[in-house]
Design a protein around this motif. Sequence first.
Motif, short mmCIF file in Angstrom:
data_model
loop_
_atom_site.label_atom_id
_atom_site.label_comp_id
_atom_site.label_asym_id
_atom_site.label_seq_id
_atom_site.Cartn_x
_atom_site.Cartn_y
_atom_site.Cartn_z
N UNK A 139 0.57 -0.80 0.20
CA UNK A 139 0.34 0.20 0.24
C UNK A 139 0.81 1.38 0.02
N UNK A 140 2.15 1.37 0.97
CA UNK A 140 2.59 2.88 0.68
C UNK A 140 3.47 2.86 -0.41
N UNK A 141 3.90 2.08 -0.99
CA UNK A 141 4.14 2.17 -2.63
C UNK A 141 3.14 2.25 -3.19
N UNK A 142 2.63 1.64 -4.04
CA UNK A 142 1.15 2.67 -4.66
C UNK A 142 0.76 4.29 -3.72
N UNK A 143 0.46 4.58 -2.75
CA UNK A 143 0.48 5.67 -2.40
C UNK A 143 1.64 6.60 -2.88
N UNK A 144 2.91 6.23 -2.69
CA UNK A 144 3.42 7.14 -2.97
C UNK A 144 4.06 7.39 -4.88
N UNK A 145 3.33 6.52 -5.10
CA UNK A 145 2.66 6.42 -6.93
C UNK A 145 2.56 6.93 -6.81
N UNK A 146 0.29 7.30 -6.38
CA UNK A 146 0.25 7.71 -6.51
C UNK A 146 0.13 9.08 -6.54
N UNK A 147 0.71 9.68 -5.69
CA UNK A 147 1.45 10.89 -5.02
C UNK A 147 2.17 11.74 -6.04
N UNK A 148 3.08 10.85 -6.83
CA UNK A 148 3.71 11.36 -7.65
C UNK A 148 3.12 11.71 -9.01
N UNK A 149 1.78 11.05 -9.23
CA UNK A 149 1.55 11.56 -10.73
C UNK A 149 0.91 12.91 -10.83
N UNK A 150 0.08 12.71 -8.95
CA UNK A 150 -0.37 13.86 -8.88
C UNK A 150 -0.19 15.31 -8.68
N UNK A 151 0.77 14.72 -8.26
CA UNK A 151 1.59 16.01 -7.86
C UNK A 151 2.63 16.61 -9.59
N UNK A 152 2.36 15.79 -10.37
CA UNK A 152 2.22 16.51 -12.05
C UNK A 152 4.03 15.59 -12.56
N UNK A 153 4.15 15.24 -11.93
CA UNK A 153 5.61 14.14 -12.48
C UNK A 153 4.84 12.86 -12.84
N UNK A 154 6.44 11.94 -12.94
CA UNK A 154 6.30 11.43 -13.95
C UNK A 154 6.64 9.87 -13.27
N UNK A 155 5.98 8.28 -13.80
CA UNK A 155 6.52 7.31 -13.18
C UNK A 155 6.61 5.80 -14.24
N UNK A 156 7.73 5.26 -14.46
CA UNK A 156 8.44 4.77 -14.47
C UNK A 156 7.66 3.44 -14.07
N UNK A 157 7.04 2.52 -15.28
CA UNK A 157 6.04 1.03 -14.59
C UNK A 157 7.29 0.03 -15.72
N UNK A 158 7.29 -1.00 -15.45
CA UNK A 158 7.69 -2.03 -16.75
C UNK A 158 6.12 -3.22 -16.06
N UNK A 159 5.32 -2.92 -17.52
CA UNK A 159 3.71 -3.67 -16.57
C UNK A 159 3.76 -5.38 -16.23
N UNK A 160 5.12 -5.38 -17.45
CA UNK A 160 5.27 -6.96 -16.84
C UNK A 160 5.89 -6.95 -15.63
N UNK A 161 6.37 -6.42 -14.82
CA UNK A 161 6.80 -6.31 -13.51
C UNK A 161 8.33 -7.15 -13.45
N UNK A 162 8.61 -7.63 -14.42
CA UNK A 162 9.66 -8.56 -13.94
C UNK A 162 10.87 -8.32 -15.80
N UNK A 163 11.65 -8.90 -15.59
CA UNK A 163 12.17 -9.52 -17.08
C UNK A 163 12.10 -10.38 -17.98
N UNK A 164 11.84 -9.69 -19.55
CA UNK A 164 11.79 -10.80 -20.08
C UNK A 164 12.42 -10.76 -21.06
#
Length: 207
Positions: free
Chosen positions: A96-121
């Motif tokens: 939950x803490x990581x999710x809240x931090x990510x949402x806060x960044x986006x709401x602050x007009x900052x960018x968020x890098x996510x690898x949708x696959x979750x791991x290297x492929x």
Amino acid sequence: MNLYELAYVVSKGIFRLSTLRTPLQTIGKENIPEGGAVLCCNHVHNSDPFYIVYSFDRKDKIWIMAKEEIRHYPVAGWLLHWLGFVIWVKRGKSDIGAVKSALKALKGNEKLLIFPEGTRQEEIGEGKTGAAMMAIRTGTPILPMYISPEREKGSKTKVYIGKPYMPFTEKRRANAEDYETVTEGIMAKIREIKDHREEMEAGTWNG
């Protein structure tokens, strides 16, 4: 110059020296939007986050969602932790803490890098719904990207940046099925960029 920009400049200089044999080339930089965006890219190597972040300017503050295990890697983990713009995620549990931090960044007009696959492929696989959820809940555009897997001496590591788009425009609350549909769309966009790399380099593909 703020703390992020200082860390960006210093670390990018180190990065350039360490990648002289596999230098970065960015294609599609004109597609980068102002303000917040969820950056979604394939993931092949531990060095991918660095190539992606340094494809952007220092004014674009980018947070990286990375699995906590990387924190203990000798070089990549230390450097990411030192830079201080990483949201460490505990895999296998609801962080939950990581999710809240990510949402806060986006709401602050900052960018968020996510690898949708979750791991290297080695090949682009199926994505998880985290990126879709982040974008939909904050009304933030998705920025699809593709990074070339090659890290051979003398070859450039190319980062392709597609066009941003709003993944969910319906005026209702999204549900689990919507998240799955949007995730499938994100992975399709990444594959589409991969298939049109030559046209992007030639400037003949409109996406």
